[in-house]
Scaffold this active site. Structure first.
Site, PDB file in Angstrom:
ATOM      1  N   GLU A  96       7.800  -7.006   1.632  1.00 39.15           N
ATOM      2  CA  GLU A  96       6.527  -6.970   2.353  1.00 39.15           C
ATOM      3  C   GLU A  96       5.714  -8.235   2.082  1.00 39.15           C
ATOM      4  OE1 GLU A  96       5.389  -4.977   4.568  1.00 39.15           O
ATOM      5  OE2 GLU A  96       6.412  -3.053   4.377  1.00 39.15           O
ATOM      6  N   LYS A 144       0.870  -1.186   0.000  1.00 40.48           N
ATOM      7  CA  LYS A 144       0.000   0.000   0.000  1.00 40.48           C
ATOM      8  C   LYS A 144       0.900   1.227   0.000  1.00 40.48           C
ATOM      9  CE  LYS A 144      -3.815   2.264   2.440  1.00 40.48           C
ATOM     10  NZ  LYS A 144      -4.722   2.212   3.609  1.00 40.48           N
ATOM     11  N   ARG A 185     -10.724   9.678   0.957  1.00 43.71           N
ATOM     12  CA  ARG A 185     -10.653  10.415   2.222  1.00 43.71           C
ATOM     13  C   ARG A 185     -11.765  11.440   2.322  1.00 43.71           C
ATOM     14  NH1 ARG A 185      -4.014  10.977   2.163  1.00 43.71           N
ATOM     15  NH2 ARG A 185      -3.613   8.773   2.626  1.00 43.71           N
ATOM     16  N   LYS A 192      -2.110  -1.682  -3.711  1.00 45.45           N
ATOM     17  CA  LYS A 192      -2.938  -0.473  -3.709  1.00 45.45           C
ATOM     18  C   LYS A 192      -2.030   0.759  -3.750  1.00 45.45           C
ATOM     19  CE  LYS A 192      -6.482   1.923  -0.978  1.00 45.45           C
ATOM     20  NZ  LYS A 192      -7.228   1.992   0.290  1.00 45.45           N
ATOM     21  N   LYS A 214       1.264  10.043   5.771  1.00 44.80           N
ATOM     22  CA  LYS A 214       1.336   8.613   6.077  1.00 44.80           C
ATOM     23  C   LYS A 214       2.605   7.960   5.520  1.00 44.80           C
ATOM     24  CE  LYS A 214      -3.667   8.146   6.454  1.00 44.80           C
ATOM     25  NZ  LYS A 214      -4.840   7.238   6.307  1.00 44.80           N
ATOM     26  N   SER A 250     -10.029   5.178  -5.546  1.00 44.89           N
ATOM     27  CA  SER A 250     -10.945   6.295  -5.768  1.00 44.89           C
ATOM     28  C   SER A 250     -10.415   7.313  -6.772  1.00 44.89           C
ATOM     29  CB  SER A 250     -11.252   6.981  -4.442  1.00 44.89           C
ATOM     30  OG  SER A 250     -10.062   7.491  -3.845  1.00 44.89           O
ATOM     31  N   TYR A 257     -14.692   0.391  -7.713  1.00 49.46           N
ATOM     32  CA  TYR A 257     -15.950   1.127  -7.642  1.00 49.46           C
ATOM     33  C   TYR A 257     -16.747   0.972  -8.939  1.00 49.46           C
ATOM     34  CZ  TYR A 257     -13.480   3.038  -3.678  1.00 49.46           C
ATOM     35  OH  TYR A 257     -12.772   3.166  -2.499  1.00 49.46           O
TER      36      TYR A 257
END
Length: 326
Positions: free
Chosen positions: A235, A197, A207, A250, A219, A276, A315
């Site tokens: 990871e 991510k 958000r 992502k 972040k 998004s 989506y």
């Protein structure tokens, strides 16, 4: 000299269909849905045309429609009232909270629909971060966060979630959650880890939908650097060793190379999150007449599958399912 003619395999749709290397089906989709409290609430999200914040009764209607179209899994993201957000994010494991009521409602209304629960603290934290924040230093505290994430995962499992999706990017969280689930007789719950991510600029509309942006800082100390790819393999190795069942990348479109690399190195299923910002860009271009909406949707989703994604969180799930069912 004989001329090679690969165009012979492209000359009509029947031949193209027979030799097509990549397939796309509603079976491949997970539909992310935004949930709010109240009743008869279907509030459009301006930055994500066609998407809404749904109260639980409206959520159930949407889930039934998705299921009828062949989409058999949804991922739920609760947008909770600001007054419920605290520095310790305790609403994340409130068994009577919006998240868990939503999971239970979906499973009761459509038992065959799989539900994926998000595991992170940003929707519940007054700081807006995925982990607990040290009030003195502003540091995102890794190990104390794991305890809260495990509590949240157990609550989601008890509510009926089929898939647990740790999206927080804390070190060691997959193993910590896997142990908590196994010790609580939830060993059959899947973990879809947000393995790679990235600290991306494409999360803005999400958000906006959840009102979950960080109040201070960013972040970048826990989400991955967009410049790195080999780090994603590290990871992935850790998540596999800790008990993940599915690995996720992502965002999706800017990171097709990461999807490919994870597919090459692992025998686990790979998921991609068509996020998004990617959705909003395509929708904006289509609304301006710059792209054909339907063709662009199917091409985009096919690209994820071609890169190696077995599962696509998107989506576009409902729109794509309708197109594929024609």
């Amino acid at each position: 000299m004989m001329l090679n003619r690969p165009r012979r395999n492209r000359q009509n749709e029947v031949i193209r269909s027979m030799v097509r290397e990549t397939s796309l089906s509603p079976d491949n989709f997970i539909a992310p849905l935004f949930v709010i409290d109240g009743k008869n609430q279907n509030i459009p999200i301006k930055s994500m045309p066609g998407q809404s914040r749904l109260s639980i009764d409206e959520l159930v209607k949407e889930v039934k429609e998705l299921y009828s179209l062949g989409v058999k899994c949804v991922a739920l993201f609760p947008a909770i009232d600001e007054k419920l957000k605290t520095p310790d994010a305790r609403e994340a494991y409130n068994r009577d909270g919006l998240n868990f009521r939503s999971i239970r409602a979906v499973k009761e209304a459509v038992p065959g629909m799989l539900v994926m629960g998000d595991i992170a603290l940003d929707p519940y934290s007054s700081d807006g971060h995925d982990g607990l924040v040290d009030p003195k230093t502003g540091e995102i505290m890794n190990d104390p966060t794991l305890e809260v994430l495990a509590k949240q995962a157990l609550c989601e499992a008890e509510a009926g979630a089929d898939i647990i999706g740790p999206s927080d990017m804390m070190d060691g969280r997959v193993g910590y959650i896997r142990m908590a689930l196994d010790e609580s007789s939830h060993q059959n719950k899947l973990i879809m880890s947000y393995t790679a991510k990235y600290a991306s600029s494409f999360y803005g509309p999400f958000r906006d939908a959840l009102d979950s942006a960080p109040k201070k800082g960013d972040k970048k100390t826990y989400q991955m650097d967009p410049a790195n790819s080999t780090e994603a393999l590290r990871e992935a190795e850790l998540d596999i060793a800790e008990g993940a069942d599915i690995l996720m990348v992502k965002p999706g479109l800017p990171y097709l190379d990461i999807i490919y690399r994870l597919k090459e190195m692992s025998t686990l299923p790979i998921a991609a999150y068509n996020i998004s910002g990617e959705y909003a860009m395509l929708k904006a271009a289509a609304q301006n007449g710059w792209l054909d909406n339907d063709k662009a949707i199917l091409e985009t989703l096919t690209c994820f599958r071609r890169a190696g994604a077995d599962i696509v969180l998107t989506y576009f799930a409902k729109e794509a399912a309708r197109l594929l069912n024609k």
